[in-house]
Design a protein around this motif. Structure first.
Motif, PDB file in Angstrom:
ATOM      1  N   GLU A  14     -17.572  -9.136 -11.885  1.00 27.93           N
ATOM      2  CA  GLU A  14     -17.301  -7.875 -11.069  1.00 27.93           C
ATOM      3  C   GLU A  14     -18.066  -6.954 -11.902  1.00 27.93           C
ATOM      4  O   GLU A  14     -17.993  -6.866 -13.097  1.00 27.93           O
ATOM      5  CB  GLU A  14     -15.816  -7.608 -11.080  1.00 27.93           C
ATOM      6  N   ASN A  15     -18.533  -5.953 -11.465  1.00 29.12           N
ATOM      7  CA  ASN A  15     -19.333  -4.726 -12.092  1.00 29.12           C
ATOM      8  C   ASN A  15     -20.596  -5.381 -12.820  1.00 29.12           C
ATOM      9  O   ASN A  15     -21.166  -4.962 -13.893  1.00 29.12           O
ATOM     10  CB  ASN A  15     -18.575  -4.069 -12.924  1.00 29.12           C
ATOM     11  N   CYS A  35     -24.678  -6.433 -16.868  1.00 33.13           N
ATOM     12  CA  CYS A  35     -23.574  -5.721 -16.481  1.00 33.13           C
ATOM     13  C   CYS A  35     -24.010  -4.338 -15.941  1.00 33.13           C
ATOM     14  O   CYS A  35     -25.212  -4.005 -16.305  1.00 33.13           O
ATOM     15  CB  CYS A  35     -22.563  -5.275 -17.546  1.00 33.13           C
ATOM     16  N   ASN A  36     -23.336  -3.856 -14.955  1.00 40.26           N
ATOM     17  CA  ASN A  36     -23.870  -2.375 -14.480  1.00 40.26           C
ATOM     18  C   ASN A  36     -23.711  -1.417 -15.456  1.00 40.26           C
ATOM     19  O   ASN A  36     -22.844  -1.414 -16.457  1.00 40.26           O
ATOM     20  CB  ASN A  36     -22.972  -1.918 -13.205  1.00 40.26           C
ATOM     21  N   TYR A  39     -20.693  -0.527 -18.155  1.00 34.44           N
ATOM     22  CA  TYR A  39     -20.341  -1.588 -18.549  1.00 34.44           C
ATOM     23  C   TYR A  39     -21.074  -2.719 -19.591  1.00 34.44           C
ATOM     24  O   TYR A  39     -22.057  -2.575 -19.596  1.00 34.44           O
ATOM     25  CB  TYR A  39     -19.898  -2.577 -17.137  1.00 34.44           C
TER      26      TYR A  39
END
Length: 107
Positions: A14-15, A35-36, A39
């Motif tokens: 997630e993310n 990671c985005n 993050y």
């Protein structure tokens, strides 16, 4: 042991994105997905006998190591979680402009 299929949607953090991980992860191997923005990697993906423990991407912390000009860190800890705030203390004759708020690694 059996490899893990990284192409499944459940393998994506997630993310984050799968970039940096192969399509199939050998048993006993790890990989570091991307990671985005805002993050950071909390845990690498890990495969054991065909069972995938997916990677996690967590909001970046803010580092509060330098006091502001004409002030002290006040109640601000060295690291501040994203979504949290703290209040600096100002020297005599100065007032804070407001609390310091952490948003995905940025104060």
């Amino acid at each position: 042991g059996d490899p893990c299929d990284m192409g499944r949607i459940a393998a994506l953090p997630e993310n984050g994105k799968q970039a940096g991980c192969p399509a199939s992860l050998l048993s006993g191997a790890t990989c570091r997905p991307t990671c985005n923005e805002g993050y950071e990697l909390g845990r690498q993906a890990f495969c054991l006998a065909g069972v995938l423990k997916p990677a996690t991407c967590t909001p970046k912390l803010c580092l509060f190591s330098t006091p502001p000009a004409n002030g002290q860190v006040g109640n601000c800890p060295a690291t501040l979680a994203s979504g949290s705030w703290c209040q600096v203390a100002c020297d005599a004759g100065f007032e804070p402009s407001g609390p310091s708020f952490c948003t995905f690694g940025k104060l």
